[in-house]
Design an enzyme around this catalytic site. Structure first.
Site, short mmCIF file in Angstrom:
data_model
loop_
_atom_site.label_atom_id
_atom_site.label_comp_id
_atom_site.label_asym_id
_atom_site.label_seq_id
_atom_site.Cartn_x
_atom_site.Cartn_y
_atom_site.Cartn_z
N ALA A 202 0.85 -1.19 0.00
CA ALA A 202 0.00 0.00 0.00
C ALA A 202 0.89 1.25 0.00
O ALA A 202 1.97 1.25 0.59
CB ALA A 202 -0.90 0.01 1.23
N LYS A 203 0.41 2.29 -0.65
CA LYS A 203 1.18 3.54 -0.67
C LYS A 203 0.64 4.44 0.43
O LYS A 203 -0.20 5.33 0.21
CB LYS A 203 1.08 4.21 -2.05
CG LYS A 203 2.18 5.23 -2.31
CD LYS A 203 2.22 5.60 -3.78
CE LYS A 203 3.28 6.68 -4.06
NZ LYS A 203 4.66 6.19 -3.84
#
Length: 364
Positions: A202-203
């Site tokens: 995930a960013k």
């Protein structure tokens, strides 16, 4: 512009936009991430109501209650992509739909609402269009930063019921300050970036916060970036602090660590794999150990190593440093295959070459 959802964007007039002469002076040498355009996009989310109040207006401070959920439980995600000026005076973005889909996946992992892809792209288009005069000429670009955070006012460990999605923009030049053709990296053998089952794919801001101590260590060692190993064995190369990594061998084949939940699925990474295969280059997505990296560099089997990401595009790695000693990749500078891939990607992004994959998204 592409068709967006039924949500209408309301435009608010800017009371004091940057004067043209001041903007021109800024664009001569904007640096990276230090200056910003006049406007921003905001869209609100409320549980039971969905996305609402889409506004494009003056960029400014965000009013936030000290009990806002993001400040205590870190529900926050973001993306990064660029808009480029074209020779005919227009502007394009590179694969914004991929950023939108990755944004959705990041939101899912952090128990946040999904922003529709068309609404994500429309927000970018609105900002690029209104701040078109901020897109630098030449090798510069307009860096776009969409992000979302939990804005509900409460203290309690649960997903927020309110969120704010914002897009800001920054005219940028080169990401790395070094004028050398290759960067040096520090291999962190104690600190890790992500673990299986965590948020590595995930960013989200927490991943980057976790990388900062190792990045500071790298800077003390005279390196521009840090390389992280896997959390379980401290053996396998994963990624840099904010970029994916590739290895080029004497037979021309390439290898990059496989995605598996601990590595961010980079859009530049995916583009490089596709372009390399278009060129007939064999690309393997397989684990590669730090020890093997050192041995292959020493034997000459490994000819090139490069990092890639939206901000820096393709950056050759020349020197690798660690507590166990240092080694050099090839002649310590950029080499042919890295440069070919870099120039091919940049020419597509800037519409100087054919776009066989349909990656370029025209804004105006």
């Amino acid at each position: 512009m592409s068709q967006s959802s039924a949500l209408e964007f309301i435009r608010q007039a800017h009371p004091a936009p940057t004067p043209p002469d001041r903007r021109t002076a800024i664009l001569r040498d904007p640096g990276f991430g230090r200056v910003f355009t006049d406007h921003m996009v905001t869209i609100r989310y409320t549980e039971g109501k969905g996305w609402h109040d889409a506004v494009i207006g003056p960029r400014g401070p965000i009013a936030m209650d000290p009990a806002a959920a993001v400040l205590h439980y870190s529900q926050e995600i973001f993306e990064g992509l660029k808009a480029y000026r074209t020779a005919d005076g227009g502007a394009v973005m590179f694969r914004p739909g991929e950023n939108a889909r990755r944004f959705q996946k990041s939101a899912e992992r952090l128990a946040m609402p999904s922003l529709p892809e068309d609404l994500f792209v429309a927000a970018l288009e609105h900002l690029v269009s209104i701040d078109r005069d901020w897109i630098p000429e030449g090798d510069g670009s307009l860096y776009l930063r969409p992000f979302m955070f939990a804005s509900e006012v409460f203290l309690g460990v649960k997903p927020s019921s309110e969120y704010l999605f914002i897009v800001i923009a920054s005219p940028v030049g080169s990401y790395f300050k070094s004028k050398d053709s290759a960067v040096s990296v520090w291999v962190s053998q104690d600190l890790t970036r992500a673990a299986p089952g965590g948020t590595g794919a995930a960013k989200c801001g927490g991943n980057y916060a976790a990388s900062l101590l190792a990045q500071m260590e790298a800077a003390k060692e005279g390196c521009e970036q840090v390389v992280f190993l896997d959390a379980a064995e401290r053996r396998w190369i994963e990624e840099l602090g904010g970029m994916n990594v590739f290895f080029v061998f004497e037979d021309g084949s390439m290898q990059t660590p496989p995605l598996g939940g601990t590595i961010l699925p980079g859009i530049t990474r995916a583009s490089i794999i596709a372009l390399a295969r278009d060129m007939g280059i064999t690309v393997r997505e397989e684990p590669y150990s730090f020890d093997q990296w050192r041995a292959d560099a020493a034997s000459g089997r490994l000819r090139e190593t490069f990092a890639c990401g939206t901000a820096a595009v393709l950056t050759p790695i020349g020197t690798v440093r660690s507590r166990d000693g240092n080694f050099t990749i090839g002649n310590g500078r950029s080499a042919a295959q890295t440069e070919k891939l870099r120039s091919t990607l940049i020419d597509i992004q800037r519409t100087r070459a054919a776009d066989p994959h349909g990656w370029v998204h025209k804004v105006f």
